[in-house]
Design an enzyme around this catalytic site. Structure first.
Site, short mmCIF file in Angstrom:
data_model
loop_
_atom_site.label_atom_id
_atom_site.label_comp_id
_atom_site.label_asym_id
_atom_site.label_seq_id
_atom_site.Cartn_x
_atom_site.Cartn_y
_atom_site.Cartn_z
CD GLU A 134 -0.83 59.91 55.39
OE1 GLU A 134 -1.45 60.98 55.20
OE2 GLU A 134 -1.35 58.80 55.33
CG HIS B 280 -3.01 61.32 46.13
ND1 HIS B 280 -1.86 60.60 45.96
CD2 HIS B 280 -3.29 61.27 47.46
CE1 HIS B 280 -1.46 60.13 47.13
NE2 HIS B 280 -2.31 60.53 48.06
NE ARG C 87 -1.95 64.05 49.79
CZ ARG C 87 -3.02 63.59 50.35
NH1 ARG C 87 -4.18 64.16 50.11
NH2 ARG C 87 -2.97 62.56 51.15
CG HIS D 118 -6.93 62.89 46.42
ND1 HIS D 118 -7.37 61.59 46.50
CD2 HIS D 118 -6.51 63.22 47.68
CE1 HIS D 118 -7.23 61.15 47.75
NE2 HIS D 118 -6.73 62.13 48.49
NE ARG E 182 -7.45 66.53 51.76
CZ ARG E 182 -7.15 65.25 51.97
NH1 ARG E 182 -6.79 64.83 53.17
NH2 ARG E 182 -7.18 64.38 50.99
C1 LIG Z 1 -9.02 57.04 47.67
C2 LIG Z 1 -9.09 58.12 48.71
C3 LIG Z 1 -8.23 58.08 49.79
C4 LIG Z 1 -8.29 59.08 50.78
N1 LIG Z 1 -7.50 58.97 51.89
C5 LIG Z 1 -7.67 59.87 52.90
C6 LIG Z 1 -6.98 59.70 54.14
O1 LIG Z 1 -6.24 58.75 54.34
N2 LIG Z 1 -7.20 60.62 55.12
C7 LIG Z 1 -8.03 61.69 54.95
O2 LIG Z 1 -8.18 62.50 55.87
N3 LIG Z 1 -8.70 61.85 53.79
C8 LIG Z 1 -8.55 60.96 52.78
N4 LIG Z 1 -9.26 61.13 51.62
C9 LIG Z 1 -10.21 62.25 51.51
C10 LIG Z 1 -11.43 61.92 52.35
O3 LIG Z 1 -11.73 60.56 52.24
C11 LIG Z 1 -12.64 62.72 51.89
O4 LIG Z 1 -12.30 64.07 51.71
C12 LIG Z 1 -13.73 62.63 52.95
O5 LIG Z 1 -14.01 61.28 53.22
C13 LIG Z 1 -14.97 63.35 52.47
O6 LIG Z 1 -16.00 63.07 53.37
P1 LIG Z 1 -17.43 63.72 53.17
O7 LIG Z 1 -18.27 63.17 54.25
O8 LIG Z 1 -17.29 65.19 53.05
O9 LIG Z 1 -17.91 63.20 51.74
P2 LIG Z 1 -18.01 61.71 51.12
O10 LIG Z 1 -17.43 60.67 52.01
O11 LIG Z 1 -17.46 61.80 49.74
O12 LIG Z 1 -19.55 61.46 51.08
C14 LIG Z 1 -20.40 62.17 50.23
C15 LIG Z 1 -21.81 61.64 50.43
O13 LIG Z 1 -22.72 62.51 49.77
C16 LIG Z 1 -23.66 61.73 49.07
N5 LIG Z 1 -24.22 62.53 47.98
C17 LIG Z 1 -23.57 63.25 47.04
N6 LIG Z 1 -24.46 63.85 46.23
C18 LIG Z 1 -25.69 63.49 46.68
C19 LIG Z 1 -27.02 63.78 46.27
N7 LIG Z 1 -27.29 64.57 45.23
N8 LIG Z 1 -28.04 63.23 46.97
C20 LIG Z 1 -27.82 62.43 48.04
N9 LIG Z 1 -26.58 62.12 48.47
C21 LIG Z 1 -25.54 62.65 47.79
C22 LIG Z 1 -22.87 60.52 48.60
O14 LIG Z 1 -23.77 59.49 48.26
C23 LIG Z 1 -22.05 60.25 49.86
O15 LIG Z 1 -22.81 59.51 50.78
C24 LIG Z 1 -9.21 60.14 50.63
C25 LIG Z 1 -10.06 60.19 49.53
C26 LIG Z 1 -10.02 59.18 48.58
C27 LIG Z 1 -10.96 59.24 47.42
#
Ligand SMILES: Cc1cc2nc3c(=O)[nH]c(=O)nc-3n(C[C@H](O)[C@H](O)[C@H](O)COP(=O)(O)OP(=O)(O)OC[C@H]3O[C@@H](n4cnc5c(N)ncnc54)[C@H](O)[C@@H]3O)c2cc1C
Length: 502
Positions: free
Chosen positions: A109, A223, A271, A332, A367
């Site tokens: 990538e 993105h 990116r 993104h 990132r």
């Molecule tokens: C379309 C897309 C493709 C991507 N592809 C990649 C990839 O291929 N590889 C990679 O490394 N990264 C990728 N990313 C980035 C990566 O997916 C995210 O940065 C990562 O998953 C974030 O994980 P997290 O656990 O920090 O938060 P998230 O997975 O966003 O989870 C946040 C959680 O917090 C909860 N929450 C938020 N506010 C509250 C509240 N007030 N009360 C209770 N719960 C709450 C939500 O309900 C959710 O459960 C991608 C992102 C997107 C959107």
């Protein structure tokens, strides 16, 4: 109603699930979630340097993509601990794509010097990571609850001692020795984002209100290739960078290559470089998209590797095997966030942050692709280890509520942020944004938007994904980080923080 546990984890993405799983055997944990965040949407994969690959090379690629602005020791933790976390995920049952000889299939990538991206279901890696972690969690005693966290409980001496959760019209207080924010990024603060609607920066707003510092909030990653569906707001489908990793190229509306000659890695440049080039091309041509040309990629590779992208394209009448794909940049990922140490501790006792909401410095100013799922796995475990070894001291003193508040003008806030704090920014626009946000209330989106604008205004240079057209060069007078806190009137104030202190 009040309950008490050792640790409340807010968020059920890769970071929250990893934290909860790491604590399951030692602590009484409650995992709160307001619905799916970005994790199940992740496409491309998880980066990990193992075998003939060297974590040092992964370190170097991360730092180059991060414009030399990364925290070197935390990146070291990321790249060195990453392969072990990946192996554990496989032991939990995650099924990654494999080659005919049984080895893990690894792809390339943008910004990576070699193929080190492990993927699942072709381009559905996040869904598989999410499934495997949730299945593993179900085999533990960790309890889960669906509801939005709308406040923190803070002792009068400053420690976080609980949360307030809204489920329907019921408000529940849960007391805890430690509260871990794993609430993801800020996608919903922009008009168009690749993030789902549950990702709205609540953790950022709660942390600020509780007195925590944010850092690097100006580094919002766009993105380069969200699918141009014609919609200009809400969650846009992503066209993973791995499509370019397999040979697709970007073209302007006249069919000319965009990245050729612009960067040594051409279409696989980091990116920020690609997103800026697309934005400049669209502005020059007066177009609302450019083309991603994957017609040179073998059809069987497209069908096997990119079923999600293929289906998204089909929904707008595009066959990516034979047609060019209309794409445009979209918000993104937040590279900055709540300032933490390497074990997730914020500067407020009892409050921790992990995953996209946290700023450990591993992403620097931009990132590197596929480093975010890895961050959740690695730092989720680190927070769990820290809280297994030691919980913050119990604080039974008087306490008060730190409320999240409500946004009454969400659409106006998104419009302001998208207009003035997108890929291209300048001082006049950022000042206008600050003025317009003045009357936008004190809800979470308004708080997030003001923080991004304050940090972007303060940084008068360009680096990584912060691009100021009035200060287009990187300037070593700005080698410090920008820290944001709320003043006594609830307004974001900024200060510079030397990199050695970060
Ligand atoms: C379309 C897309 C493709 C991507 N592809 C990649 C990839 O291929 N590889 C990679 O490394 N990264 C990728 N990313 C980035 C990566 O997916 C995210 O940065 C990562 O998953 C974030 O994980 P997290 O656990 O920090 O938060 P998230 O997975 O966003 O989870 C946040 C959680 O917090 C909860 N929450 C938020 N506010 C509250 C509240 N007030 N009360 C209770 N719960 C709450 C939500 O309900 C959710 O459960 C991608 C992102 C997107 C959107």
């Amino acid at each position: 109603m009040t309950r008490a546990v050792d640790v409340v984890v807010i968020g059920s993405g890769v970071a929250g699930l990893s934290t909860a799983l790491g604590l399951a055997a030692t602590r009484d944990v409650l995992l709160l979630s307001a619905g799916d965040g970005s994790t199940p949407w992740a496409q491309g994969g998880v980066s990990a340097a193992y075998g003939e690959d060297d974590p040092l090379d992964h370190w170097r690629d991360t730092d180059i993509a991060g414009a030399g602005f990364c925290d070197p020791r935390n990146v070291r933790a990321l790249v060195e601990e990453g392969p072990q976390r990946l192996a554990e995920l496989i032991a939990h049952g995650a099924r990654f794509d494999r080659n005919a000889d049984g080895s893990l299939s690894r792809t390339l990538e943008g910004g990576h010097s070699r193929p080190r991206i492990v993927h699942a279901g072709g381009d559905a890696t996040g869904a598989e990571v999410h499934r495997a972690l949730r299945a593993a969690l179900q085999r533990t005693s960790v309890r889960t609850m669906t509801g939005r966290t709308v406040g923190l409980v803070q002792s009068d001496s400053g420690s976080i001692v609980g949360v307030l959760v809204e489920t329907g019209d019921q408000l529940t207080q849960i007391d805890a020795r430690a509260v871990v924010l794993a609430t993801g990024g800020i996608g919903n603060a922009y008009l168009a984002s690749t993030n789902p609607s549950a990702v709205r920066g609540d953790g950022i707003a709660l942390a600020l209100r509780a007195g925590a510092s944010l850092v690097d909030m100006e580094f919002v990653q766009f993105h380069p290739t969200a699918l141009h569906t014609g919609e200009t707001s809400g969650q846009l489908p992503l066209v993973t960078e791995a499509v370019r990793g397999e040979g697709a190229v970007l073209r302007d509306v006249h069919g000319r290559r965009i990245m050729e000659g612009l960067h040594p890695r051409a279409d696989l440049a980091p990116r920020d470089v690609v997103a800026r080039a697309i934005e400049a091309t669209m502005r020059r041509d007066g177009s609302d998209h450019v083309w991603l040309d994957a017609t040179g990629v073998a059809p069987e590779v497209i069908r096997r590797r990119f079923p999600t992208v293929l289906a998204s394209c089909a929904r707008i009448g595009v066959d990516m095997v034979s047609d060019q794909i209309p794409v445009a940049p979209a918000e993104h990922f937040l590279c900055g966030g709540v300032r933490t140490d390497r074990n997730g501790a914020t500067d407020v006792p009892g409050l921790y942050a992990v995953g996209e909401v946290a700023a450990t410095g591993v992403h620097g100013a931009n990132r590197l692709a596929s480093n975010s799922l890895l961050e959740g796995l690695v730092f989720g475990r680190r927070v769990a280890t820290a809280l297994t070894l030691e919980l913050p001291a119990a604080d039974h003193g008087r306490s008060h509520e730190v409320a999240l508040g409500e946004d009454r003008e969400a659409e106006r806030i998104r419009t302001i942020l998208s207009r003035y704090a997108g890929i291209r920014r300048d001082g006049a626009g950022l000042n206008a944004a600050a003025d317009e946000l003045d009357t936008a209330g004190t809800g979470p989106l308004a708080t997030v938007a003001r923080s991004v604008v304050a940090a972007a205004t303060a940084r008068e240079d360009s680096r990584g994904c912060h691009w100021r057209s009035d200060h287009p060069h990187s300037d070593n007078r700005w080698d410090d980080h920008i820290v944001v806190r709320l003043d006594e009137d609830g307004r974001p104030t900024t200060r510079q923080l030397q990199r050695s202190e970060a």
